[in-house]
Each structure stands twice: as C-alpha cells, then as structure tokens.
Design a protein around this motif. Structure first.
Motif, PDB file in Angstrom:
ATOM      1  N   GLU A 268     -11.614 -14.137  10.216  1.00 21.49           N
ATOM      2  CA  GLU A 268     -10.935 -12.690   9.903  1.00 21.49           C
ATOM      3  C   GLU A 268     -10.635 -11.844   9.396  1.00 21.49           C
ATOM      4  N   TYR A 269     -11.758 -10.609   9.000  1.00 24.70           N
ATOM      5  CA  TYR A 269     -12.209 -10.293   7.534  1.00 24.70           C
ATOM      6  C   TYR A 269     -11.412  -8.736   7.231  1.00 24.70           C
ATOM      7  N   GLU A 270     -10.576  -8.130   8.318  1.00 21.64           N
ATOM      8  CA  GLU A 270     -10.250  -6.862   7.928  1.00 21.64           C
ATOM      9  C   GLU A 270      -8.896  -7.293   7.252  1.00 21.64           C
ATOM     10  N   GLY A 271      -7.939  -8.059   6.977  1.00 22.91           N
ATOM     11  CA  GLY A 271      -6.667  -8.609   6.008  1.00 22.91           C
ATOM     12  C   GLY A 271      -7.546  -9.069   5.320  1.00 22.91           C
TER      13      GLY A 271
ATOM     14  N   LEU B  59      -6.737  -6.249   1.701  1.00 16.70           N
ATOM     15  CA  LEU B  59      -5.878  -6.120   1.167  1.00 16.70           C
ATOM     16  C   LEU B  59      -6.633  -6.258  -0.453  1.00 16.70           C
ATOM     17  N   LYS B  60      -8.066  -6.799  -0.142  1.00 16.20           N
ATOM     18  CA  LYS B  60      -8.424  -6.805  -1.877  1.00 16.20           C
ATOM     19  C   LYS B  60      -9.066  -5.247  -2.478  1.00 16.20           C
ATOM     20  N   ASN B  61      -9.219  -4.376  -1.394  1.00 18.89           N
ATOM     21  CA  ASN B  61      -9.006  -2.725  -1.899  1.00 18.89           C
ATOM     22  C   ASN B  61      -7.757  -2.420  -2.405  1.00 18.89           C
ATOM     23  N   LEU B  62      -6.725  -3.071  -1.579  1.00 14.99           N
ATOM     24  CA  LEU B  62      -5.134  -2.746  -1.623  1.00 14.99           C
ATOM     25  C   LEU B  62      -5.426  -2.734  -3.368  1.00 14.99           C
ATOM     26  N   ILE B  63      -4.891  -3.940  -3.406  1.00 17.46           N
ATOM     27  CA  ILE B  63      -4.974  -4.452  -5.031  1.00 17.46           C
ATOM     28  C   ILE B  63      -5.674  -4.287  -5.595  1.00 17.46           C
ATOM     29  N   GLY B  64      -6.763  -4.030  -5.466  1.00 12.74           N
ATOM     30  CA  GLY B  64      -8.081  -3.358  -6.690  1.00 12.74           C
ATOM     31  C   GLY B  64      -7.541  -1.959  -7.661  1.00 12.74           C
ATOM     32  N   ALA B  65      -6.753  -1.055  -5.738  1.00 14.45           N
ATOM     33  CA  ALA B  65      -6.739   0.501  -5.966  1.00 14.45           C
ATOM     34  C   ALA B  65      -5.710   1.066  -6.012  1.00 14.45           C
ATOM     35  N   LEU B  66      -4.767  -0.007  -5.771  1.00 10.90           N
ATOM     36  CA  LEU B  66      -3.110   0.227  -6.793  1.00 10.90           C
ATOM     37  C   LEU B  66      -2.651   0.670  -8.010  1.00 10.90           C
ATOM     38  N   ASP B  67      -2.336   1.547  -8.082  1.00 10.90           N
ATOM     39  CA  ASP B  67      -1.798   1.320  -9.757  1.00 10.90           C
ATOM     40  C   ASP B  67      -0.138   0.641  -9.716  1.00 10.90           C
ATOM     41  N   PRO B  68      -0.370  -0.179 -10.405  1.00 11.44           N
ATOM     42  CA  PRO B  68       0.884  -0.466 -10.954  1.00 11.44           C
ATOM     43  C   PRO B  68       2.241   0.137 -11.097  1.00 11.44           C
ATOM     44  N   GLY B  69       1.576   0.662 -12.360  1.00  7.48           N
ATOM     45  CA  GLY B  69       2.964   2.008 -12.983  1.00  7.48           C
ATOM     46  C   GLY B  69       3.214   2.654 -11.984  1.00  7.48           C
ATOM     47  N   ALA B  70       2.049   2.981 -10.545  1.00 11.07           N
ATOM     48  CA  ALA B  70       2.475   3.576  -9.124  1.00 11.07           C
ATOM     49  C   ALA B  70       4.308   3.502  -8.816  1.00 11.07           C
ATOM     50  N   LEU B  71       4.015   1.709  -9.070  1.00 14.18           N
ATOM     51  CA  LEU B  71       5.851   1.001  -7.779  1.00 14.18           C
ATOM     52  C   LEU B  71       6.816   1.832  -8.711  1.00 14.18           C
ATOM     53  N   VAL B  72       7.718   2.316  -8.369  1.00 14.61           N
ATOM     54  CA  VAL B  72       9.109   2.523  -8.689  1.00 14.61           C
ATOM     55  C   VAL B  72       9.707   2.110  -8.288  1.00 14.61           C
ATOM     56  N   ALA B  73       9.614   1.023  -7.593  1.00 11.88           N
ATOM     57  CA  ALA B  73      10.867  -0.420  -7.433  1.00 11.88           C
ATOM     58  C   ALA B  73       9.858  -1.878  -6.662  1.00 11.88           C
ATOM     59  N   GLY B  74      10.904  -2.804  -7.036  1.00  9.93           N
ATOM     60  CA  GLY B  74      10.821  -3.828  -6.170  1.00  9.93           C
ATOM     61  C   GLY B  74       9.640  -4.243  -6.671  1.00  9.93           C
TER      62      GLY B  74
ATOM     63  N   THR C  39       8.919  -9.011   9.728  1.00  9.44           N
ATOM     64  CA  THR C  39       7.958  -9.873   9.631  1.00  9.44           C
ATOM     65  C   THR C  39       6.957  -9.361  10.842  1.00  9.44           C
ATOM     66  N   ILE C  40       5.646  -9.070  10.107  1.00 12.45           N
ATOM     67  CA  ILE C  40       4.636  -7.970  10.608  1.00 12.45           C
ATOM     68  C   ILE C  40       3.436  -8.785  11.142  1.00 12.45           C
ATOM     69  N   GLY C  41       2.536  -8.794  12.686  1.00 14.96           N
ATOM     70  CA  GLY C  41       1.452  -9.789  12.400  1.00 14.96           C
ATOM     71  C   GLY C  41       0.798  -8.677  12.842  1.00 14.96           C
ATOM     72  N   GLY C  42      -0.615  -8.966  13.098  1.00 14.94           N
ATOM     73  CA  GLY C  42      -1.547  -7.873  14.052  1.00 14.94           C
ATOM     74  C   GLY C  42      -2.372  -8.074  14.281  1.00 14.94           C
ATOM     75  N   GLU C  43      -3.889  -6.979  15.409  1.00 18.22           N
ATOM     76  CA  GLU C  43      -5.095  -7.761  16.063  1.00 18.22           C
ATOM     77  C   GLU C  43      -5.417  -7.047  15.246  1.00 18.22           C
ATOM     78  N   PHE C  44      -6.551  -6.799  14.092  1.00 18.65           N
ATOM     79  CA  PHE C  44      -6.780  -5.708  13.387  1.00 18.65           C
ATOM     80  C   PHE C  44      -8.721  -5.608  13.275  1.00 18.65           C
ATOM     81  N   GLY C  45      -9.150  -7.073  14.274  1.00 12.11           N
ATOM     82  CA  GLY C  45     -10.820  -6.484  14.572  1.00 12.11           C
ATOM     83  C   GLY C  45     -11.089  -7.663  15.215  1.00 12.11           C
TER      84      GLY C  45
ATOM     85  N   TRP D 146      -6.933   0.396   7.981  1.00 13.48           N
ATOM     86  CA  TRP D 146      -5.381   0.426   8.620  1.00 13.48           C
ATOM     87  C   TRP D 146      -4.595  -0.589   7.653  1.00 13.48           C
ATOM     88  N   ALA D 147      -5.196  -1.717   7.724  1.00 14.71           N
ATOM     89  CA  ALA D 147      -4.687  -2.412   6.885  1.00 14.71           C
ATOM     90  C   ALA D 147      -4.196  -2.440   5.352  1.00 14.71           C
ATOM     91  N   HIS D 148      -5.624  -1.666   4.781  1.00 17.86           N
ATOM     92  CA  HIS D 148      -4.877  -0.753   3.615  1.00 17.86           C
ATOM     93  C   HIS D 148      -3.575  -0.019   3.755  1.00 17.86           C
TER      94      HIS D 148
END
Ligand SMILES: [Zn+2]
Length: 337
Positions: A60-63, A67-82, A205-211, A223-225
């Motif tokens: 299953e590949y969309e996740g 998620l790889k795209n998400l962590i590659g693109a996310l600026d950790p400096g943009a995290l304001v909390a958590g 807790t969230i699951g999902g069927e993305f493809g 949608w995953a990202h």
C-alpha cells in the motif's frame, strides 16, 4: 538536500528540531537487521503529539509516498507547538517484498498489536510502536490502501468506539482529510489492529483507504500528505489555516457506517465478478450491484447480487477472479446525527 540518518543508539523524542532515524530490529535467525525509518520533529513549545504511519501493509503506497513527501517538505521551524512522529514505512520487510505481510515470519503487522518484546520480527516492531510511539501520541493516523483484491471508496476511517467524546473527535479529525467518505467501520475483522491498540488507550485514531491495487494515485498521495498537514493545523502544531481538500464538484463529505461485518456481501460461488453500479454510488435495497459469471456455463446469466439495504457502495471486487466467500460488495449507510 540530504539528511544524516542516525543508524542506531538512543532516540531523542523530545529535543526541539527534527531528526531522522533508522530503528534497528535484529532478524529472528541472523545478524542482519531490519531498519524501520522514523522521523521526529519537536517544536520549542510542548503540545499535541501527532503520529502518522504508512506501510503497515507492504503493498500500500499512498501512505509511504505521501508521508515521505510530508517530512521532506515540512519546515520544522514552522512547528509552533507539539511534536510530529512519522513512520513512513512500518512493515519494512513486507514493503520490500511488495506484500501485505512480512515474508520473514508470515505475519500481518495489522493483526499482531500490541506486539511482543520476545516475539517474531513483526511482533517486536509492533511492540516498539506500542511502547515508544503510540504511548507518546495524542492523535494516531494509520494510512492504508485497499489490498490487491478489492477497491474501497476513498475514505478516512475510524472505529465505532464506545466513548462518544472520542467518537466525535475521531470523526472531526477524519473529515480534515477532505476525502469523499468518512467510514465508521467494523471492529469485527479480528484482533491486533494498530488502530485498535491506539484507540483502546484513548488516542484520537484515524485509519483510511487511500488507494487500491498496489498503485500510487495522484489525489490520494496528496490526501495523505495534506490531510496530515490539516491535522497538524487543527491540533495547533502549525499556525496556518486548515486547507480545503475536498474534490471539486463534491457536494459534501459523507460519513457512512459499515460496522456489521455480517452484512459485508461475500461471493456465493466462485467466478468472475462484474460490478453493476459504480463505486461510491447510492443504491436502494434490491438494486443489482454485482454479478458473478461462471464461464463453465456461458448459457447461464450468472449469479446476481442485490443490495440488502439502502446506502453507498463502498467496496467492490477489483481483481475479477473471485473465490466463494470473497467480499464483493460493502454498502454503508450515511450516518445521521
Ligand atoms: Zn492496509
């Protein structure tokens, strides 16, 4: 841009900034190790911990891609909390083999939770997730796609948890993905699901069927990202506003319920399945929804399967060759509050 990956050693779950790890698990009968990818990003201020996991099933590949795209693109400096914890691929041996379960011990990661510290490789990875990852989480997202045999209407999903406040929190969070359906699904699939472990300890807790079909779909990767980004916004990790992710032309997201596994329609005979209505269509009880053809009997029309209730067609048989007992159709009823 590349990043060093910490090969082993202690995982720093708390220091502000981001880190990439490979968490090593020694094979059951050899010196080699499975290395499970792990990403941790912490803001300066404490807050909600969001966990996102892909590749619980290896085909299953969309996740994993989203998620790889998400962590590659996310600026950790943009995290304001958590804190954000991402495991883009959980069952690494299964992923490498492009199989649902692990070729090393034959286990389905999504049936072994909470796992065992002295168990097989799949059980030991699950135990790590339970003790080290889920225990730190407030929100858990486990991104799936339908397996090789059937297709599911694109949905974020959650279990019909008895705690009504938790139910509402799960529903609200699932809707953030903007997918056409939010599925409230059965707990009757067996035990040992990652999501069951998370919700049993009170996590949203969230699951999902993305493809489906072991492919990588365009909208679904997004949608995953971006769905996870919306969760980060909703829970105060990011300051930006929630983004509308519903497809153009969709009148509304539908929260549908298919909690009774005994109403999942299974094939009465083996044969070749033919859908008679499109996935996602609304049907009324008695509507012919699928047909099973016996090609040893071309003089026979086949066996027609009718909807046994009003609702939306959520699952169709995707691989045409169908065995007796295979799920060919699931109809979900829209939830009315
Ligand atoms: Zn799955």
């Amino acid at each position: 841009m590349s990043h060093d990956i910490t090969p082993s050693g202690a995982i720093d779950w708390d220091r502000p900034g981001r880190r990439f790890y490979h968490v090593p698990f020694t094979l059951d009968d050899a010196w080699e190790r499975v290395r499970v990818p792990l990403y941790i990003a912490c803001a300066l201020r404490p807050g909600t911990t969001v966990v996102a996991i892909g590749g619980t099933h290896g085909d299953e590949y969309e996740g994993p891609v989203g998620l790889k795209n998400l962590i590659g693109a996310l600026d950790p400096g943009a995290l304001v909390a958590g804190r954000l914890i991402v495991i883009p691929v959980l069952n690494v041996p299964a992923f490498r083999a492009a199989r649902r379960g692990s070729p090393l011990d034959g286990r389905n990661m999504n049936r072994v939770f909470p796992g065992r510290a002295d168990g097989t490789i799949t059980e030991r990875i699950a135990r790590f997730v339970t003790d080290e990852v889920l225990a730190r989480a407030h929100v858990v997202i486990d991104i799936h796609a339908a397996g090789g045999g059937f297709e599911i209407a694109r949905c974020a999903s959650f279990h019909d948890v008895p705690d009504r406040a938790l139910f509402r929190a799960c529903e609200e969070t699932a809707l953030l993905f903007g997918m056409p359906f939010v599925l409230v699904y059965t707990s009757g699939m067996g035990t040992g699901l990652l999501t069951e472990q998370a919700e049993a300890t009170g996590k949203i807790t969230i699951g999902g069927e993305f493809g489906y079909g072991a492919s990588t779909d365009l909208r679904e990767v997004r949608w995953a990202h971006h769905g996870v980004l919306n969760v980060l916004r909703r829970f105060g990790l990011l300051a930006s506003p929630v983004e509308a992710l519903t497809p153009p032309g969709l009148d509304r997201q539908r929260v549908v319920v298919a909690t009774d596994i005994d109403r999942y329609v299974t094939a009465p005979i083996r044969g070749v399945s033919e859908p008679l209505v499109p996935l996602g269509a609304y049907v009324t009880a008695g509507t012919p929804v699928a047909r099973l053809h016996d090609f040893d009997r071309i003089d026979e029309p086949g066996v027609t399967i009718h909807a046994d209730l009003d609702g939306y067609v959520l699952v169709r048989r995707f691989r045409a060759q169908t065995e007796q007992g295979d799920v060919v159709m699931v109809i979900g009823q829209e939830r009315t509050t």
